[in-house]
Design a protein around this motif. Structure first.
Motif, mmCIF file in Angstrom:
data_model
loop_
_atom_site.group_PDB
_atom_site.id
_atom_site.type_symbol
_atom_site.label_atom_id
_atom_site.label_comp_id
_atom_site.label_asym_id
_atom_site.label_seq_id
_atom_site.Cartn_x
_atom_site.Cartn_y
_atom_site.Cartn_z
ATOM 1 N N HIS A 69 26.316 44.344 30.594
ATOM 2 C CA HIS A 69 27.501 45.058 30.392
ATOM 3 C C HIS A 69 28.608 44.278 29.409
ATOM 4 O O HIS A 69 28.642 43.019 29.350
ATOM 5 N N GLU A 113 31.154 48.660 33.679
ATOM 6 C CA GLU A 113 30.487 48.163 35.009
ATOM 7 C C GLU A 113 31.398 47.713 35.914
ATOM 8 O O GLU A 113 31.302 47.684 37.234
ATOM 9 N N GLU A 114 32.723 47.185 35.131
ATOM 10 C CA GLU A 114 33.814 46.645 36.124
ATOM 11 C C GLU A 114 34.364 47.582 36.805
ATOM 12 O O GLU A 114 35.440 47.099 37.738
ATOM 13 N N HIS A 126 36.054 36.369 36.212
ATOM 14 C CA HIS A 126 37.014 37.417 36.068
ATOM 15 C C HIS A 126 38.551 36.877 35.720
ATOM 16 O O HIS A 126 39.447 37.876 35.973
ATOM 17 N N ASP A 176 31.881 37.165 31.605
ATOM 18 C CA ASP A 176 31.332 38.256 32.349
ATOM 19 C C ASP A 176 31.412 39.624 31.789
ATOM 20 O O ASP A 176 32.561 40.076 31.782
HETATM 21 MN MN MN Z 1 32.344 41.282 36.754
#
Ligand code: MN
Ligand code: MN
Length: 468
Positions: free
Chosen positions: A106, A296-297, A443, A266
């Protein structure tokens, strides 16, 4: 054989990527990370990552799918979805019904989005209101330099791309935080409540202009600057997508330059390694697919996330162009014979916070590609649990290709958990396993990855495309 030697053979132990690494491979690993840092600097939003992926793909011989009248083995094409989601394919020599080899990552990352009516003035300062996107620790986003990235559409339909805060002479933005001297009450709150979502307001100006008739002279000045620089008015923000991201560039971390520190790793670390591996595949047997998804998050939702029909529709288009038409049987065979590496990051063991990890089932920075048979939370809830057969198939490919890998869960059983795109891919009736790069400070505005692990992810995806 001594008992000690026998024990070494019998037991599972975590390897280290740097042990026994040849000098030329070490150099290649460091060079690979240099390219990766440039990718991170050029792609701080999902749109920018897609733009970067297209540029890289086209220089590696990929063309838009629509441009091809027919397809043959070795052809390289890509499907684009709304500038935020892309699927690259290298056509295999086998029948497509034998399945696809998919690596899916992602390209959205946690950040702050501007609200649709963001601009206001308060006490001589102009501010932007934000709504955070994805799971963030809010306090990490205060008192750091921030940049604005995104798109605004003008009334005449013209698209304006915004990127402010990246060049050395650009201004940056910031969210102010309370001085410790006055933070007694704030500091006594929990970290969850220390900074509230509505307090994540970005400072964007402080010089008033115009006549005294105007009550909000700073806001007036900012609107004037926006009008002169970008030819936009305040109501143009309503349709705009502007993301607030850290303004600093990707850096080497450590005296040995062993780590990459940057925003958005990420999951762009897996996006970059997937891209580089599909570029290096020549004439695969099964059709190789690199899928870069958005959202995705926030749960893989929306028309650019993994839950969108974009992937299914693109596969159907591939089959139709290869076979003249695509019926349900052909589509079903293709999907059920496919396999996917859900290439997403794992949580690396952090020596500063050992209590959240169970060390026998935890990935370590420098331990190589991390395989996660399942993710999920609290009793494997919402986990895509890869089968023994598939885990064995993948680990055998990794072993045969000299890929250093490790196994991991996301922390202790009752500690937390998380999800990836794996469960949605699995729902299609396909084998899938999460595997990627362990990350420290995940994150946060400055995530950290080990260069050896990045390099192993690239080698792993290459091996998967080549051998499965
Ligand atoms: Mn993530
Ligand atoms: Mn992720």
């Amino acid at each position: 054989m001594t008992d000690k030697e026998l024990y070494e053979i019998l037991k599972y132990s975590i390897k280290n990527v740097y042990k026994d690494m040849a000098e030329d491979e070490r150099r290649e690993m460091l060079d690979f990370a240099d390219g990766y840092r440039k990718f991170l600097d050029n792609g701080k939003t999902e749109r920018e990552c897609v733009r970067e992926a297209i540029a890289m793909a086209e220089s590696n011989g990929f063309v838009p799918f629509e441009e091809k009248t027919d397809l043959k083995a070795g052809d390289k094409v890509y499907f684009l979805n709304r500038q935020k989601n892309i699927m690259l394919c290298v056509i295999g020599s086998e029948d497509i019904e034998n399945g696809l080899n998919i690596v899916g990552a992602h390209i959205d990352s946690p950040r702050l989005d501007l609200k649709q009516n963001p601009l206001y003035e308060s006490d001589g300062m102009a501010m932007f209101k934000t709504h955070y996107y994805g799971g963030i620790k809010k306090y990490q986003w205060t008192a750091i330099p921030l940049a604005l990235h995104g798109v605004v559409y003008k009334k005449n339909g013209e698209k304006v791309e915004i990127s402010i805060g990246e060049k050395d002479d650009d201004p940056v933005f910031t969210i102010t935080d309370l001085l410790p001297h006055l933070a007694k009450e704030q500091m006594s709150r929990t970290m969850l409540e220390g900074i509230e979502g509505e307090a994540l307001n970005v400072l964007i100006g402080g010089i008033g202009a115009g006549s005294d008739e105007i009550s909000e002279r700073v806001k007036f000045n900012i609107l004037n600057i926006l009008s002169i620089s970008y030819d936009i008015t305040e109501s143009d923000f309503i349709s705009a997508e502007i993301e607030v991201v850290p303004a600093f560039k990707a850096r080497n971390v450590g005296l040995d330059n062993g780590f990459v520190g940057a925003y958005g790793q990420d999951d762009r670390v897996c996006a970059y390694t997937s891209l580089m591996s599909i570029f290096d595949i020549e004439a695969p047997k099964k059709t190789a697919v690199c899928l870069l998804v958005d959202k995705e998050e926030i749960g893989s939702v929306g028309n650019t996330g993994m839950l969108s029909k974009f992937f299914d529709m693109s596969v159907a288009e591939l089959i139709a162009k290869l076979k003249g038409s695509c019926d349900m049987v052909s589509y079903n065979r293709t999907i059920s014979n496919s396999a996917c590496l859900s290439s997403d990051v794992g949580a690396a063991f952090d020596p500063n916070y050992p209590s959240v990890s169970e060390k026998n089932n935890q990935s370590f920075a420098g331990g190589g590609l991390v395989l996660m048979k399942y993710t999920g939370a609290r009793g494997k809830s919402e986990a895509s649990d890869a089968s023994a057969e598939f885990v064995h198939e993948i680990t055998s490919i990794l072993e045969n290709n000299g890929v250093i890998w490790q196994t991991s869960e996301l922390g202790k059983v009752d500690q937390g958990g998380g999800g990836t795109i794996a469960m949605y891919v699995a729902n299609l009736n396909m084998d899938v396993i999460d595997c990627g790069v362990p990350v420290l400070s995940m994150h946060s505005p400055f995530e950290v990855t080990a260069k050896g692990d990045i390099y192993m992810a690239y080698k792993a995806y290459m091996a998967f495309y080549k051998d499965r």
